[in-house]
Design an enzyme around this catalytic site. Structure first.
Site, PDB file in Angstrom:
ATOM      1  N   HIS A 121       0.815  -1.219   0.000  1.00 29.74           N
ATOM      2  CA  HIS A 121       0.000   0.000   0.000  1.00 29.74           C
ATOM      3  C   HIS A 121       0.849   1.271   0.000  1.00 29.74           C
ATOM      4  CE1 HIS A 121      -3.625  -2.266   0.437  1.00 29.74           C
ATOM      5  NE2 HIS A 121      -3.349  -2.697   1.650  1.00 29.74           N
ATOM      6  N   ASP A 158      -3.091 -10.728  -2.359  1.00 26.84           N
ATOM      7  CA  ASP A 158      -3.611 -10.182  -1.109  1.00 26.84           C
ATOM      8  C   ASP A 158      -5.062  -9.763  -1.319  1.00 26.84           C
ATOM      9  OD1 ASP A 158      -2.217  -8.743   1.594  1.00 26.84           O
ATOM     10  OD2 ASP A 158      -4.064  -7.796   0.911  1.00 26.84           O
ATOM     11  N   HIS A 160      -6.502  -7.173  -0.325  1.00 30.01           N
ATOM     12  CA  HIS A 160      -6.562  -5.736  -0.582  1.00 30.01           C
ATOM     13  C   HIS A 160      -5.723  -5.390  -1.815  1.00 30.01           C
ATOM     14  CE1 HIS A 160      -7.120  -6.221   3.836  1.00 30.01           C
ATOM     15  NE2 HIS A 160      -8.093  -5.341   3.628  1.00 30.01           N
ATOM     16  N   ASP A 241      -4.762 -12.798   3.571  1.00 24.58           N
ATOM     17  CA  ASP A 241      -5.960 -12.299   4.240  1.00 24.58           C
ATOM     18  C   ASP A 241      -7.236 -12.530   3.449  1.00 24.58           C
ATOM     19  OD1 ASP A 241      -4.831 -10.523   2.461  1.00 24.58           O
ATOM     20  OD2 ASP A 241      -4.829  -8.812   3.817  1.00 24.58           O
TER      21      ASP A 241
END
Length: 314
Positions: A121, A158, A160, A241
């Site tokens: 990120h 991931d 996200h 995740d």
């Protein structure tokens, strides 16, 4: 196969209630030492400032590497630095650089970086989403600049979207970014319409998606695109995740799904990249799922030529 980590990565402390806690990496390391203790374990060096400057502004580097403080320092609403964060961030990025050097120089074709804080990120200008420095972007830029690679694939499963990685390379055709992620989830980026310079491919998974949707999406869309790119090096943002037990999202993947995607990526790397893979730990916040998935991921990475290694279906 090489495992890179460093004790400093355990000293990054974002606070007692923060989900990105040292126990995450402790769980991964314990699982890998139990199941893969015979691998080549190496201590990660610290990244140098020149390595960071390839993808981050000086202002961002100065903010992350600030060390003259006590307690906690809020970098964004979700991202916290502590006095131990500087060394953790430098060794996390340094692990990826050392891994790239090792797989390209022929020391070993496959490496896994068991590090934290995560990185995908972090943009060129800002820390966000638990991430301080963009570890995988620093490694990919190093592969291009130091080793002269012209086609580096960054593959991100991931839950996200890796907005920072995408933004850093969106106009750099040497690096292609491929991601599956849950729709409507932080950081609210990663629409299929985001194509960069033709080197970005995003695929969305609706909340509640499980194995069938995930595997079909990769087989139909992302894996053929990676094959067509013919990477010289395949790098993986390995976030776990999307597991059904993870508290941070709403996908329903199981450990076998992460073993499957790792095996398929290994097969592509064997065909196009001389088997060269650098995988980097990203998210994953249920400790038991993190233990299982990281061990299964490494089992597939170390298997010859992408052969099935994980003793589960699929």
């Amino acid at each position: 196969m090489i495992i890179l980590s460093h004790p400093a990565c355990l000293a990054h402390d974002p606070g007692p209630e923060h989900p990105e806690r040292p126990a995450r990496l402790e769980a991964v390391l314990a699982s890998l030492r139990r199941d893969h203790g015979d691998l080549d374990w190496r201590e990660a060096p610290a990244a140098k400032l020149g390595d960071l400057r390839r993808v981050h502004s000086q202002a961002h580097i100065d903010e992350v590497l600030e060390h003259d403080f006590t307690g906690y320092r809020l970098l964004d609403p979700d991202t916290v630095a502590s006095p131990g964060s500087r060394a953790a961030a430098l060794h996390a990025a340094g692990a990826v650089i050392a891994a790239v050097d090792a797989v390209i120089d022929g020391s070993d074709p496959v490496a896994f970086c068991a590090v934290r804080p995560p990185g995908h990120h972090a943009t060129g200008e800002a820390a966000m989403g638990f991430c301080l420095l963009n570890n995988i972007a620093i490694g990919a830029a190093h592969a291009c600049e130091r080793h002269g690679l012209e086609r580096v694939a960054v593959v991100d499963f991931d839950v996200h979207h890796g907005n920072g990685t995408q933004a850093i390379f969106s106009q750099d055709r040497r690096v292609a970014y491929f991601s599956s992620h849950e729709s409507g989830l932080f950081p609210y980026t990663g629409a299929p319409s985001e194509r960069g310079a033709g080197n970005v491919m995003n695929a969305l998974l609706p909340p509640g998606s499980g194995s069938f949707h995930f595997r079909n999406l990769w087989e139909d869309q992302l894996l053929p695109a990676i094959e067509a790119f013919r990477p010289q090096l395949l790098m993986i943002s390995a976030g776990f995740d999307a597991h059904m037990r993870d508290p941070m999202a709403d996908l329903m993947l199981e450990t076998e799904d992460f073993a499957w995607i790792t095996r398929r990526l290994h097969q592509i790397a064997t065909t196009h990249a001389r088997g060269r893979i650098v995988s980097v730990l990203e998210g994953g916040y249920d400790l038991e799922a993190l233990r299982e998935c990281s061990a299964a991921h490494v089992a597939e990475l170390r298997a010859p030529g992408g052969q099935c290694a994980f003793p589960g279906p699929g």
